[in-house]
Design a protein around this motif. Sequence first.
Motif, PDB file in Angstrom:
ATOM      1  N   VAL A  55       0.855  -1.181   0.000  1.00 23.11           N
ATOM      2  CA  VAL A  55       0.000   0.000   0.000  1.00 23.11           C
ATOM      3  C   VAL A  55       0.892   1.232   0.000  1.00 23.11           C
ATOM      4  O   VAL A  55       1.904   1.285   0.716  1.00 23.11           O
ATOM      5  N   GLU A  56       0.521   2.235  -0.754  1.00 23.09           N
ATOM      6  CA  GLU A  56       1.289   3.464  -0.811  1.00 23.09           C
ATOM      7  C   GLU A  56       1.112   4.287   0.463  1.00 23.09           C
ATOM      8  O   GLU A  56       0.056   4.270   1.097  1.00 23.09           O
ATOM      9  N   GLY A  57       2.166   5.036   0.781  1.00 22.97           N
ATOM     10  CA  GLY A  57       2.088   5.950   1.915  1.00 22.97           C
ATOM     11  C   GLY A  57       2.105   5.219   3.250  1.00 22.97           C
ATOM     12  O   GLY A  57       2.243   3.986   3.330  1.00 22.97           O
ATOM     13  N   TRP A  60      -2.187   4.792   6.479  1.00 19.22           N
ATOM     14  CA  TRP A  60      -2.979   3.670   6.973  1.00 19.22           C
ATOM     15  C   TRP A  60      -2.496   3.191   8.338  1.00 19.22           C
ATOM     16  O   TRP A  60      -3.254   2.552   9.075  1.00 19.22           O
ATOM     17  N   GLN A 138     -10.302  -2.929  -6.223  1.00 24.12           N
ATOM     18  CA  GLN A 138      -9.021  -2.238  -6.396  1.00 24.12           C
ATOM     19  C   GLN A 138      -7.858  -3.200  -6.217  1.00 24.12           C
ATOM     20  O   GLN A 138      -6.847  -3.105  -6.926  1.00 24.12           O
ATOM     21  N   GLY A 142      -5.493  -3.641  -9.306  1.00 22.08           N
ATOM     22  CA  GLY A 142      -4.325  -2.807  -9.089  1.00 22.08           C
ATOM     23  C   GLY A 142      -3.038  -3.600  -9.029  1.00 22.08           C
ATOM     24  O   GLY A 142      -3.025  -4.827  -8.952  1.00 22.08           O
ATOM     25  N   VAL A 146      -0.645  -0.464  -4.089  1.00 25.04           N
ATOM     26  CA  VAL A 146      -1.884   0.155  -4.518  1.00 25.04           C
ATOM     27  C   VAL A 146      -2.053   1.495  -3.814  1.00 25.04           C
ATOM     28  O   VAL A 146      -1.443   1.763  -2.781  1.00 25.04           O
ATOM     29  N   GLU A 147      -2.903   2.321  -4.398  1.00 30.27           N
ATOM     30  CA  GLU A 147      -3.160   3.644  -3.832  1.00 30.27           C
ATOM     31  C   GLU A 147      -3.996   3.512  -2.554  1.00 30.27           C
ATOM     32  O   GLU A 147      -4.922   2.688  -2.480  1.00 30.27           O
ATOM     33  N   SER A 148      -3.667   4.324  -1.564  1.00 34.24           N
ATOM     34  CA  SER A 148      -4.377   4.261  -0.285  1.00 34.24           C
ATOM     35  C   SER A 148      -5.641   5.111  -0.353  1.00 34.24           C
ATOM     36  O   SER A 148      -5.743   6.193   0.239  1.00 34.24           O
ATOM     37  N   THR A 149      -6.632   4.605  -1.080  1.00 29.25           N
ATOM     38  CA  THR A 149      -7.907   5.284  -1.178  1.00 29.25           C
ATOM     39  C   THR A 149      -8.723   5.070   0.096  1.00 29.25           C
ATOM     40  O   THR A 149      -8.339   4.317   0.996  1.00 29.25           O
TER      41      THR A 149
END
Length: 282
Positions: A55-57, A60, A138, A142, A146-149
């Motif tokens: 997961v990006e960032g 989370w 996702q 993905g 993956v983007e942290s939506t």
Amino acid sequence: MTATLDRPPTPPQGRQQREEPAARRTAQAGQMSTATPAAAGLSVVLASTALVGAVEGIRWVVFVAVATAVVVAAGALLRSITLRSGRQLPTVVVVAGQVFALGCLLTAVFTRSGLLVLLPTPTALRDIGAGLSGAMAQVESGVPPVESTTEMLLLITVALGLVAVVVDFIAVSARAPAAAGLVLLCVFAVPASVSDGLLPWWTFVLGAGGFALLLVVDGQHEHLAWRGGAAPPGGPGAGAAAPPAARGAPSPGPGARPPPRAPPPDGSPSRAGRGDRLPAHH
């Protein structure tokens, strides 16, 4: 004319010396009983760092920490409740309360349809289900990381929150912290299976450190319980000052005479015994 005065009995010093360490060990056992759930929650947060490769960032991590703290706090609060019979709440009630607290957190953070913002409603549950469906789509489409939506944050919070409930149950309720390591290992297995590269080495260090801390804290609690510091089922300190008959020592019969007392070193008669009478001249 003479009268007799009763001197109030003085408690023996040996009993006081025995009760003070027992009370100290009981207080330490109470602190350790709250330290074990905290160590279990910390081990979940440290194990969740394995998601950095999927997961990006790092936003989370805050959601995981808050969800774990809510689960641990709910479990500690429910375990502190004592019924009229002197027993604690059943384990099923504690686990159900932790899941409900996690649901309240999800309702307050990821929906706008909760009762009083906090309590889950059917509409809030449908919103959470829709968010989880979007997160799964996702994940399937993905490429890691993956983007942290918002949907992905919801999925991570639900998954790690339930992991915290399971780890707390195994480590605290079932008193088997070593078995909790299998659950923590599954946290590493999921990102390792979806990530193309290797997980960072420091995530394994943090995960192993959290699990080791859980074992050390629980081992210290077991040591205090073995020494007699843990509170018995009847409540804290229930067995600290138990009479000899309650501890298995034979109690004297109705007609038994007390044992003779040793004379003082100066040879004068002893007047400090319980029930001794001192002559008072008028």
